[in-house]
Enzyme design. Sequence first.
Site, PDB file in Angstrom:
ATOM      1  N   LYS A  79       0.889  -1.265   0.129  1.00  0.00           N
ATOM      2  CA  LYS A  79       0.040  -0.006   0.066  1.00  0.00           C
ATOM      3  C   LYS A  79       0.772   1.316   0.174  1.00  0.00           C
ATOM      4  CE  LYS A  79      -3.956   1.932   2.569  1.00  0.00           C
ATOM      5  NZ  LYS A  79      -4.936   1.749   3.667  1.00  0.00           N
ATOM      6  N   SER A 154      -9.793   1.737   2.565  1.00  0.00           N
ATOM      7  CA  SER A 154      -8.918   2.661   1.832  1.00  0.00           C
ATOM      8  C   SER A 154      -7.769   1.543   1.321  1.00  0.00           C
ATOM      9  CB  SER A 154      -8.125   3.491   2.741  1.00  0.00           C
ATOM     10  OG  SER A 154      -7.550   2.945   3.657  1.00  0.00           O
ATOM     11  N   SER A 178     -10.154  -0.603   6.971  1.00  0.00           N
ATOM     12  CA  SER A 178      -9.142  -0.421   5.521  1.00  0.00           C
ATOM     13  C   SER A 178      -8.814  -1.777   5.154  1.00  0.00           C
ATOM     14  CB  SER A 178      -8.479   0.794   5.520  1.00  0.00           C
ATOM     15  OG  SER A 178      -9.180   2.049   5.525  1.00  0.00           O
TER      16      SER A 178
HETATM   17  N1  GLN Z   1     -13.123   3.743   5.938  1.00  0.00           N
HETATM   18  C1  GLN Z   1     -12.623   4.420   7.380  1.00  0.00           C
HETATM   19  C2  GLN Z   1     -12.448   5.695   7.203  1.00  0.00           C
HETATM   20  O1  GLN Z   1     -12.674   6.376   6.263  1.00  0.00           O
HETATM   21  C3  GLN Z   1     -11.408   3.460   7.720  1.00  0.00           C
HETATM   22  C4  GLN Z   1     -10.156   3.919   7.300  1.00  0.00           C
HETATM   23  C5  GLN Z   1      -9.053   3.036   7.485  1.00  0.00           C
HETATM   24  O2  GLN Z   1      -9.155   2.146   8.206  1.00  0.00           O
HETATM   25  N2  GLN Z   1      -7.984   3.537   7.067  1.00  0.00           N
HETATM   26  O3  GLN Z   1     -11.750   6.505   8.190  1.00  0.00           O
END
Ligand code: GLN
Length: 472
Positions: A79, A154, A178
């Site tokens: 990532k 994400s 994420s």
């Molecule tokens: N979807 C969640 C957010 O927008 C989690 C993001 C993540 O785990 N980095 O914060």
Amino acid sequence: MANLESFTIKKAIDSLKKKEFSAVELAREVLANIKKTDDRIGAYLSALEDSALAQAKEADSQIAKSEYFDLLGIPLAIKDNILIKGEKCTAGSKILENYTALYDATVIKKLRMQYAVFLGKTNMDEFAMGSSTENSAFQKTKNPQDLERVPGGSSGGSAAAVASNQCLGALGSDTGGSIRQPAAFCGIVGFKPTYGAVSRYGLMAMASSLDQIGPLAKTVEDAEILFNAICGKDRMDATSVHYGELKLPIKKINQMTIGVPKEYFDKGLDERIADKVMAAIKKFEQAGAKIKEISLPYSKYAIAVYYIIMPSEVSSNLARYDGIKYGFSRQEGDLIDVYLNSRDQGFGPEVKRRIMLGTYALSAGYYDAYYLKAQKIRAKIKGDFDEAFKDVDLIMGPVTPNLPFKFGEKTENPLSMYLEDIYTVPVNLAGLPAMSLPCGKIGDLPVGLQIIGKHFDEGTIFEAGKFYEQSL
Ligand code: GLN
């Protein structure tokens, strides 16, 4: 070489040891597949072809000496918020478009020690804020199961890369879901370790009390191999722990009690997902596990608490992007102009929204009403899990309330996007380990089963995951 689709990390290692093909041949094959398919999928922000082939060559010289490691010669995707020395690292943001990492993240160092191969950096929501990868400043990533739908986020690039055989495994980061949510959306395995099990050194910080790096892979066994390679104490991250000393003994399926939280099967959940998840839990019962309904009463506040604590930490972590120290800089006017314009033009709308929410929640006069209160309820949410884990060994439920959605469906209304995290966020607030694994499909669209464990009981989660995979 056999079809890439049939390759897991485990199988590839066995084949490399038997010299059925070389690490260079394997890397070439996967790189060729990236070239062939990534115009369509959009999983990678950058490919590291030359360095990947050089790493594969080194792996081959280890094999020639009969020196073996679990990830020797295994092509991985990383990532783009995890630093690889000398390579670009953007976190999906324009503000870091031309930033080159000055050092290796600890997880990268650990993987290098096993002679893993880094194929490239994967697309993500800007600074890991989002649930669809649509917040990337650079490109869309498509769900390989249905190209009209999002891959989740994400870590959407990492999940799509694994699901489309553009790597054998990947690393992502999970602050509120994420890793698990994109894994569920793309039909693969995603694992978020116990907070502290994996060093965060070299991970671009989003919300430091919640962030953890973890694996995405095709099988539970592969996720376990990756986790074992990256976990452990690191003197560069004070929150990391001596994992080996803390891990709990593994429970067998027929000695397990599995808790099913009634709050996770409420009206917000797509009934088709509920059916698939309950059918999966039934398999454990048939194998001798006890199933028990439990309650996590404070989980209904988890989204509210998360969307105070996370933006608060975001607002302070992202203060470092000021147009002076790192990345994009708008050099016009006086110093204050440089700060304001660099941040205004460098950050996207979702990142700005969260910086504003967080700055507000932390400001004098509001701190007690928002941040402090949220921290108190966070302790209650953790307390719910502590209470439940007195009687159960694992907790099972859905990963997401909905199936993978279409592009644009949730971008107009941020709240509808935030609600996608309803079953994943409590786990981060409590610092627990949890896995998402595929438990069937509705049409072409995959459904994920979430398995949550006690702190440092990743072993029991892997045990349950492997049992479930074999039962299929
Ligand atoms: N979807 C969640 C957010 O927008 C989690 C993001 C993540 O785990 N980095 O914060």
